[in-house]
Write a protein that holds these residues in place. Structure first.
Motif, mmCIF file in Angstrom:
data_model
loop_
_atom_site.group_PDB
_atom_site.id
_atom_site.type_symbol
_atom_site.label_atom_id
_atom_site.label_comp_id
_atom_site.label_asym_id
_atom_site.label_seq_id
_atom_site.Cartn_x
_atom_site.Cartn_y
_atom_site.Cartn_z
ATOM 1 N N ARG A 1 16.843 16.976 -6.759
ATOM 2 C CA ARG A 1 17.385 15.706 -7.256
ATOM 3 C C ARG A 1 18.635 15.952 -8.102
ATOM 4 O O ARG A 1 19.646 15.250 -7.968
ATOM 5 C CB ARG A 1 16.324 14.979 -8.082
ATOM 6 C CG ARG A 1 16.755 13.549 -8.486
ATOM 7 C CD ARG A 1 15.875 13.019 -9.607
ATOM 8 N NE ARG A 1 14.462 13.074 -9.262
ATOM 9 C CZ ARG A 1 13.817 12.138 -8.585
ATOM 10 N NH1 ARG A 1 14.464 11.070 -8.173
ATOM 11 N NH2 ARG A 1 12.518 12.277 -8.326
ATOM 12 N N ARG B 1 21.508 16.997 -5.825
ATOM 13 C CA ARG B 1 21.971 15.831 -5.054
ATOM 14 C C ARG B 1 22.788 14.892 -5.931
ATOM 15 O O ARG B 1 23.861 14.411 -5.523
ATOM 16 C CB ARG B 1 20.760 15.098 -4.457
ATOM 17 C CG ARG B 1 21.140 13.819 -3.719
ATOM 18 C CD ARG B 1 19.939 13.185 -3.061
ATOM 19 N NE ARG B 1 18.897 12.781 -3.986
ATOM 20 C CZ ARG B 1 18.944 11.697 -4.764
ATOM 21 N NH1 ARG B 1 20.001 10.902 -4.735
ATOM 22 N NH2 ARG B 1 17.933 11.408 -5.578
ATOM 23 N N ASN B 2 22.316 14.632 -7.137
ATOM 24 C CA ASN B 2 23.032 13.737 -8.037
ATOM 25 C C ASN B 2 24.387 14.308 -8.449
ATOM 26 O O ASN B 2 25.349 13.559 -8.646
ATOM 27 C CB ASN B 2 22.191 13.451 -9.280
ATOM 28 C CG ASN B 2 21.019 12.526 -8.982
ATOM 29 O OD1 ASN B 2 21.049 11.760 -8.024
ATOM 30 N ND2 ASN B 2 19.978 12.580 -9.795
ATOM 31 N N GLU C 1 26.731 13.257 -6.137
ATOM 32 C CA GLU C 1 26.791 11.794 -6.059
ATOM 33 C C GLU C 1 26.367 11.312 -4.683
ATOM 34 O O GLU C 1 26.950 10.376 -4.122
ATOM 35 C CB GLU C 1 28.194 11.301 -6.432
ATOM 36 C CG GLU C 1 28.564 11.679 -7.859
ATOM 37 C CD GLU C 1 29.987 11.305 -8.204
ATOM 38 O OE1 GLU C 1 30.737 10.909 -7.298
ATOM 39 O OE2 GLU C 1 30.353 11.422 -9.382
ATOM 40 N N TRP C 2 25.340 11.957 -4.144
ATOM 41 C CA TRP C 2 24.770 11.569 -2.863
ATOM 42 C C TRP C 2 23.503 10.763 -3.094
ATOM 43 O O TRP C 2 22.691 11.100 -3.962
ATOM 44 C CB TRP C 2 24.402 12.806 -2.038
ATOM 45 C CG TRP C 2 25.558 13.520 -1.422
ATOM 46 C CD1 TRP C 2 26.889 13.261 -1.585
ATOM 47 C CD2 TRP C 2 25.473 14.654 -0.542
ATOM 48 N NE1 TRP C 2 27.637 14.142 -0.870
ATOM 49 C CE2 TRP C 2 26.807 15.012 -0.214
ATOM 50 C CE3 TRP C 2 24.409 15.382 -0.010
ATOM 51 C CZ2 TRP C 2 27.092 16.086 0.629
ATOM 52 C CZ3 TRP C 2 24.699 16.444 0.829
ATOM 53 C CH2 TRP C 2 26.021 16.797 1.142
ATOM 54 N N SER C 3 23.309 9.744 -2.294
ATOM 55 C CA SER C 3 22.024 9.057 -2.259
ATOM 56 C C SER C 3 21.063 9.886 -1.421
ATOM 57 O O SER C 3 21.469 10.829 -0.719
ATOM 58 C CB SER C 3 22.205 7.677 -1.626
ATOM 59 O OG SER C 3 22.621 7.824 -0.266
ATOM 60 N N GLN C 4 19.789 9.523 -1.472
ATOM 61 C CA GLN C 4 18.837 10.206 -0.596
ATOM 62 C C GLN C 4 19.206 9.976 0.869
ATOM 63 O O GLN C 4 19.076 10.887 1.703
ATOM 64 C CB GLN C 4 17.415 9.713 -0.877
ATOM 65 C CG GLN C 4 16.839 10.224 -2.187
ATOM 66 C CD GLN C 4 15.358 9.886 -2.336
ATOM 67 O OE1 GLN C 4 14.798 9.114 -1.561
ATOM 68 N NE2 GLN C 4 14.723 10.470 -3.346
ATOM 69 N N ALA C 5 19.687 8.776 1.171
ATOM 70 C CA ALA C 5 20.084 8.474 2.559
ATOM 71 C C ALA C 5 21.232 9.376 3.007
ATOM 72 O O ALA C 5 21.249 9.850 4.154
ATOM 73 C CB ALA C 5 20.481 7.005 2.679
ATOM 74 N N ARG C 6 22.187 9.638 2.113
ATOM 75 C CA ARG C 6 23.306 10.516 2.459
ATOM 76 C C ARG C 6 22.793 11.941 2.704
ATOM 77 O O ARG C 6 23.225 12.612 3.659
ATOM 78 C CB ARG C 6 24.333 10.509 1.334
ATOM 79 C CG ARG C 6 25.432 11.570 1.453
ATOM 80 C CD ARG C 6 26.383 11.303 2.610
ATOM 81 N NE ARG C 6 27.329 12.387 2.786
ATOM 82 C CZ ARG C 6 28.476 12.519 2.094
ATOM 83 N NH1 ARG C 6 28.810 11.602 1.185
ATOM 84 N NH2 ARG C 6 29.277 13.533 2.324
ATOM 85 N N ARG D 1 12.800 10.866 5.127
ATOM 86 C CA ARG D 1 12.769 10.032 3.916
ATOM 87 C C ARG D 1 11.566 10.398 3.059
ATOM 88 O O ARG D 1 11.665 10.505 1.820
ATOM 89 C CB ARG D 1 12.699 8.544 4.291
ATOM 90 C CG ARG D 1 13.964 7.976 4.879
ATOM 91 C CD ARG D 1 13.920 6.448 4.875
ATOM 92 N NE ARG D 1 14.980 5.887 5.698
ATOM 93 C CZ ARG D 1 14.815 5.414 6.925
ATOM 94 N NH1 ARG D 1 13.598 5.400 7.475
ATOM 95 N NH2 ARG D 1 15.822 4.928 7.611
ATOM 96 N N SER E 1 11.791 12.446 -0.671
ATOM 97 C CA SER E 1 11.138 11.818 -1.829
ATOM 98 C C SER E 1 10.075 12.738 -2.420
ATOM 99 O O SER E 1 10.007 12.934 -3.644
ATOM 100 C CB SER E 1 10.523 10.485 -1.413
ATOM 101 O OG SER E 1 9.844 9.898 -2.493
#
Length: 377
Positions: A6, A9-10, A13-18, A41, A45
């Motif tokens: 997480r 990824r943050n 600046e990526w979303s989980q979808a990205r 997905r 998560s």
């Protein structure tokens, strides 16, 4: 198993979808089997919430997708080598004999591999190279560890110095700050072992950028000046110019206007004439009049000087199209110069172009700067 997915990824600046999209794209390009989008997905998560361990199969995808090492993903150090068996002299002598057989041809192969990684990096970014770069460094370190005599150690150390410095810059670009620092230290030690002051000066000067990015520009200025001292009289003119240009940029960031301008004058005075950019004595250095114009424009933009735009647009006109990541930085410089003149529309246009290029190379460092400049619009 705990992981830092997480957080990593943050940082991008990526979303989980990205992230899921990037995993699927990578798997498609490399003909790998992964779960369906719906399954991914759930996996992402659960990985981020510690409910599912990241298997090695997916770790092998996440490393190049995110440009990180296992240590950065899992917050752990690489496993230590197993203890040697008691009386394991046969194995030791075997490895020493193997290292002794490293010929100049093999060293050239190491250098060629570094050059290939450098070329791919500047066009496509560092993220996808993390596994290759890690393996390349491990091979060179192993060869140096078991090389005994100076005539074998020095050429391997020189190859390691160049590779470690490249790996450090890649790590800094991908957001692996501690990894970058450690690689620079490795590069400096290797350069000292090889007796190559140019490589030592270059690694030291680039390391100054880690300090600057960490909010210590004054210390960064001191370190780049130390790099100039370490290089002394044995540096090529192009490397001397590169070091002065780096000093100018770091002085501008530290608010040392007079020192910045003096460093730019020195860089211009020692830079060889002509369009050639590559330093034959230091293959990691690319600097000609066009590159120096970009550096001058960047420094002047940081100082709020109106002359910055002219230098930056000259640099943009002369930019090598294969230097994708550098062009992203140049667009950021132009945005900053336009912002200093309250020309927000032009700044926004350059930031949009910079963001597209940064996304292509996966540059965390440039994305961070883009967001900082975007907040000023």
């Amino acid at each position: 198993m705990l992981n830092r997915l997480r957080e990593v990824r943050n940082a991008r600046e990526w979303s989980q979808a990205r992230l899921i999209h990037e995993i699927e794209q990578y798997a498609r390009r490399h003909a790998l089997d992964v779960g369906s989008t719906a399954s991914l997905r759930v996996y992402v998560s659960e990985w981020e919430n510690g409910k599912r361990s990241i298997s090695e199969r997916y770790a092998q995808i996440l490393r190049p997708v995110l440009g990180i090492t296992d240590e950065e993903l899992f917050g752990r150090h690489s496993p230590a080598a197993p203890p040697a068996a008691v009386g394991g002299y046969d194995e030791l002598i075997s490895r020493i004999d193997s290292a002794r057989s490293v010929s100049l041809t093999m060293v050239k192969t190491f250098m060629d591999q570094t050059e290939l990684l450098r070329t791919v990096d500047r066009q496509m970014g560092a993220a996808a190279l993390v596994d290759q770069m890690t393996g390349h460094l491990a091979t060179l370190e192993d060869a140096l560890t078991f090389a005994v005599l100076p005539e074998t150690r020095r050429p391997v150390a020189l190859a390691l110095a160049g590779a470690a410095t490249l790996a450090a810059w890649q790590a800094l670009d991908a957001g692996g700050v501690e990894r970058a620092w450690r690689h620079y230290e490795l590069g400096k030690r290797a350069a000292q072992e090889a007796g190559e002051p140019m490589y030592l000066a270059h690694a030291t000067a680039e390391q100054a950028y880690v300090l600057n990015d960490a909010g210590r520009p004054e210390t960064a200025v001191q370190l780049v000046r130390e790099a100039q001292r370490l290089g002394g009289s044995r540096m090529s003119p192009r490397l001397q110019a590169w070091l002065y240009a780096a000093e100018a940029e770091l002085c501008a960031k530290a608010g040392l206007e007079d020192d910045c301008r003096r460093a730019l004058e020195r860089a211009d005075a020692v830079l060889p004439a002509g369009t050639e950019a590559r330093d034959a004595d230091m293959l990691s250095i690319f600097l000609n009049g066009g590159h120096l114009a970009r550096w001058r424009g960047n420094a002047l933009a940081l100082l709020g000087d109106d002359d910055a735009l002219g230098s930056l647009y000259t640099a943009l006109d002369e930019a090598d199209p294969t230097f994708i990541r550098a062009t992203s930085g140049l667009r950021c410089d132009l945005a900053q110069a336009h912002l200093a003149r309250d020309e927000h529309a032009q700044a926004q246009e350059h930031l949009q172009q910079a963001r597209l290029l940064a996304n292509r190379t996966g540059s965390v460092r440039h994305r961070r700067r883009i967001e900082q400049l975007t907040q000023k619009l």
